[in-house]
Design an enzyme around this catalytic site. Structure first.
Site, PDB file in Angstrom:
ATOM      1  N   CYS A  21       0.817  -1.205   0.000  1.00  0.00           N
ATOM      2  CA  CYS A  21       0.000   0.000   0.000  1.00  0.00           C
ATOM      3  C   CYS A  21       0.851   1.257   0.000  1.00  0.00           C
ATOM      4  O   CYS A  21       2.060   1.220  -0.122  1.00  0.00           O
ATOM      5  CB  CYS A  21      -0.900  -0.005   1.235  1.00  0.00           C
ATOM      6  SG  CYS A  21       0.028   0.066   2.779  1.00  0.00           S
ATOM      7  N   ASP A 123      -0.165 -11.177  10.484  1.00  0.00           N
ATOM      8  CA  ASP A 123       1.079 -10.570  10.943  1.00  0.00           C
ATOM      9  C   ASP A 123       0.849  -9.154  11.463  1.00  0.00           C
ATOM     10  O   ASP A 123       1.665  -8.615  12.209  1.00  0.00           O
ATOM     11  CB  ASP A 123       2.164 -10.604   9.861  1.00  0.00           C
ATOM     12  CG  ASP A 123       1.822  -9.794   8.625  1.00  0.00           C
ATOM     13  OD1 ASP A 123       0.681  -9.341   8.483  1.00  0.00           O
ATOM     14  OD2 ASP A 123       2.713  -9.625   7.770  1.00  0.00           O
ATOM     15  N   ILE A 327      17.412  -7.727 -30.595  1.00  0.00           N
ATOM     16  CA  ILE A 327      17.085  -9.040 -31.158  1.00  0.00           C
ATOM     17  C   ILE A 327      18.235  -9.535 -32.033  1.00  0.00           C
ATOM     18  O   ILE A 327      18.716  -8.837 -32.923  1.00  0.00           O
ATOM     19  CB  ILE A 327      15.776  -8.982 -31.971  1.00  0.00           C
ATOM     20  CG1 ILE A 327      14.597  -8.675 -31.043  1.00  0.00           C
ATOM     21  CG2 ILE A 327      15.533 -10.308 -32.694  1.00  0.00           C
ATOM     22  CD1 ILE A 327      13.285  -8.466 -31.766  1.00  0.00           C
ATOM     23  N   SER A 396      12.099  -9.957  -8.110  1.00  0.00           N
ATOM     24  CA  SER A 396      13.230  -9.331  -8.791  1.00  0.00           C
ATOM     25  C   SER A 396      14.527  -9.897  -8.239  1.00  0.00           C
ATOM     26  O   SER A 396      14.610 -10.277  -7.069  1.00  0.00           O
ATOM     27  CB  SER A 396      13.190  -7.812  -8.584  1.00  0.00           C
ATOM     28  OG  SER A 396      14.429  -7.216  -8.929  1.00  0.00           O
TER      29      SER A 396
END
EC number: 6.3.5.4
Length: 632
Positions: A21, A123, A327, A396
């Site tokens: 948030c 939690d 590419i 990540s």
């Protein structure tokens, strides 16, 4: 009297962890102070709607002198029971929370053994009960990514805290009458008193052009600072106090001491331990009630995560970003990522980005940028690709290069300081020689390489200077034109102290571990993690970093300090599995896009000529950000 606005605070805690948030608030501690008014906080909160499109909430206490706001991105427990602010009426505690506490189950069991009773499995309740029993001393027990504000009604005070590695941002201001906080700097700037709203901090500007990001704790607004990672701030009518519960340098120093005194282990044992610790962190980061994606490149970090996550229930989906101009070249991440995804049985989405895509979204990118940075473009587009594929969560590989020596700085800074440092540190003579060499070589060196290398000797005497030479965008002497010398010197001293010029890294004995500390505290925290936050939230995607995790850092650094030579990516990748080992044999390309070759002017007729490296992009970002945010 406490009052909740816009929704009724649920009488019971949610049964699962809180959503990601944006949080914001104002507090005027003096009992006779006028309430700041909820409308201002609501308006500033809704500037962060992208951080929480699934809901919002507001809470008032202390006769209106406290206002807490929240925007909700529902990832875990998307039901209304997960709404915030969250109140424990029995303890007189209310919290607005951004993040996750990964070890809440263990803490819950420990507290229950001490006689604490719980009404849920959340939690959030663990956080409130832990504070109720242990106060700020309990913060050292938390493992997770978090920033929160906790109102203690009994003590009539507000507690702010930020996780140990600084994964979640928390900006604050305190003008002596009002304390404000927010997840985003620009949202908090909207709450500044008029006298502070347009006053810029020159340290933010100088730091940005030196490093390519605004070093913590600075912000573009002089009145606003980033709450340092691993610290807390308490404010009430008696004043403000601060404390620390996690410190990267302290952990490394402790690890070096342990390495000298602990029972010896074999290299194989240390590697097995490190592999298990990384796997446990990946497991922690997979918990979600929505599907989880992974920013998958051809590199080692994301491949390790993919391989470790392959056996998880539900698995993950790979999302790969590459430029169309890559590419068929060695810079194309897609083939290697596709091979990893196929071997791991992972669904895989590839997004090819063109210069036209960049141009179309350039203004949106700059509007999303909370503070100026030269990085984050790749994450902005990768997060958009994940969102387009239906994901709210993306893993990540940030943290792998810092933990496993993946940057050139690990190989370059120690020998620079070993060979040239003794000369640079000769009193009077060393600095004079450094300045003289720079003045002789700077006028022509730029024709062959970066002009900053004229300061090779000048920067070899101190950790912070050597790091700036390797990582920096501009050196201070390149920014002197048109600046008042005394003012620049004072500002430079502030920036240098914040970037380790206070000598804090000298406490670490190992030159390699000093570089690890600087990369972790400066580049990873100051740029990578901050960019992951704003760039992910621009698409309402929560980015999680299994390799940048305080509990993993605390355990991994002990293995790294004990092993000679320290483990690198290739060493650990073999212990992870065959796909990771294969990725370690590929040339390092980085998760990058050809920004320098894409147009940054208003014209879209094609690439424009720019200065060396990302210097032209930096000037464009800084000017554009200032115009967008009314800062000049």
């Amino acid at each position: 009297m406490n009052s909740a606005l816009e929704f009724t605070v649920p009488p019971l805690f949610p049964q699962r962890s809180p959503p990601m948030c944006g949080i914001i608030g104002l507090f005027r501690p003096a009992p006779a102070a006028a309430p700041p008014g909820p409308e201002r906080v609501m308006a500033a909160r809704d500037r962060m709607a992208h951080r929480g499109p699934d809901g919002s909430g507001l809470f008032q206490a202390a006769g209106g002198r406290l206002v807490l706001g929240h925007r909700r991105l529902a990832i875990i427990d998307p039901s209304p029971a997960g709404a915030q602010p969250m109140t424990d009426a029995d303890a007189g505690l209310t919290v607005v929370f951004n993040g996750e506490i990964y070890n809440y189950r263990e803490l819950r069991r420990e507290l229950m053994a001490q006689g604490v009773t719980f009404r849920s499995q959340s939690d959030t309740e663990v956080l409130l009960r832990l504070y109720d029993r242990h106060g700020v001393d309990g913060l050292a027990r938390l493992n997770g990514m978090f920033a929160f504000a906790l109102w203690d009604d009994r003590r009539q005070g507000l507690l702010l805290a930020r996780d140990g590695l600084g994964i979640k941002p928390l900006y604050v201001f305190d003008d002596g009458e009002t304390t404000g906080f927010a997840s985003e700097c620009r949202a908090l700037a909207a709450l500044l008193p008029e006298r502070s709203a347009s006053r810029a901090d020159p340290a933010a500007r100088l730091g940005f052009f030196m490093y390519g990001w605004v070093p913590e704790p600075f912000s573009p607004w002089a009145a606003i600072e980033m709450l340092p990672a691993g610290t807390w701030l308490w404010t009430d009518a008696r004043g403000t106090s601060r404390g620390r519960f996690f410190d990267v340098v302290d952990e490394i120093v402790a690890a070096e001491m342990d390495a000298r005194t602990a029972t010896p282990k074999s290299r194989r044992e240390w590697l097995a331990s490190l592999r298990d610790d990384v796997a446990a962190s990946v497991d922690r980061h997979l918990v979600a009630d929505t599907p989880v994606s992974l920013f998958l490149s051809a590199g080692v970090d994301s491949t390790m995560i993919a391989e470790l996550a392959a056996s998880a229930t539900g698995g993950v989906t790979g999302v790969t970003l590459t430029a169309d101009r890559f590419i068929g070249s060695d810079d194309d991440e897609a083939p290697g990522a596709a091979a990893t995804a196929a071997a791991c049985g992972m669904p895989h989405h590839v997004r090819h980005l063109t210069a036209a895509d960049f141009t179309d979204q350039r203004d949106a990118l700059l509007r999303s940028m909370d503070v100026p940075t030269i990085d984050g473009v790749n994450v902005f587009f990768a997060a958009a690709a994940a969102a387009d594929a239906g994901f709210k969560v993306a893993l990540s590989g940030v943290g792998g290069d810092e933990m496993l020596g993946g940057y050139p700085s690990f190989r370059q800074i120690p020998p620079l300081m070993r060979f040239l440092g003794p000369v640079a540190r000769i009193p009077l003579l060393g600095p004079a020689l450094g300045r003289g060499l720079r003045r002789m070589t700077a006028p022509w060196l730029g024709a062959f390489t970066s002009p900053k290398y004229a300061s090779l000797l000048e920067c070899a005497g101190a950790d912070a200077d050597a790091y700036l030479l390797r990582r920096g965008l501009f050196l201070p002497w390149e920014l002197e034109r048109g600046e008042d010398a005394r003012s620049l010197a004072e500002t430079l001293a502030r920036v240098r102290r914040a970037a380790g010029g206070d000598g804090r890294y000298a406490r670490i004995a190992s030159p390699y571990l000093r570089v690890l500390a600087m990369e972790t505290e400066l580049y990873m925290r100051g740029q990578l993690l901050r960019d992951a936050d704003w760039a992910g939230m621009a698409s309402s995607v929560e980015i999680r970093t299994p390799l940048a995790d305080a509990a993993l850092f605390r355990r991994a650094i002990r293995a790294i300090a004990a092993m000679t030579p320290p483990p690198d990516k290739r060493t650990l990748s073999v212990a992870i599995g065959p796909q990771s080992a294969a990725a370690a044999t590929r040339p390092k390309t980085g998760f990058s896009l050809p920004i320098r070759d894409w147009p940054t002017a208003s014209s879209t007729t094609g690439p424009v000529r720019k200065p060396r490296g990302l210097r032209g992009w930096a000037q464009f970002v800084y000017d554009s950000w200032n115009r967008e945010n009314g800062m000049g």
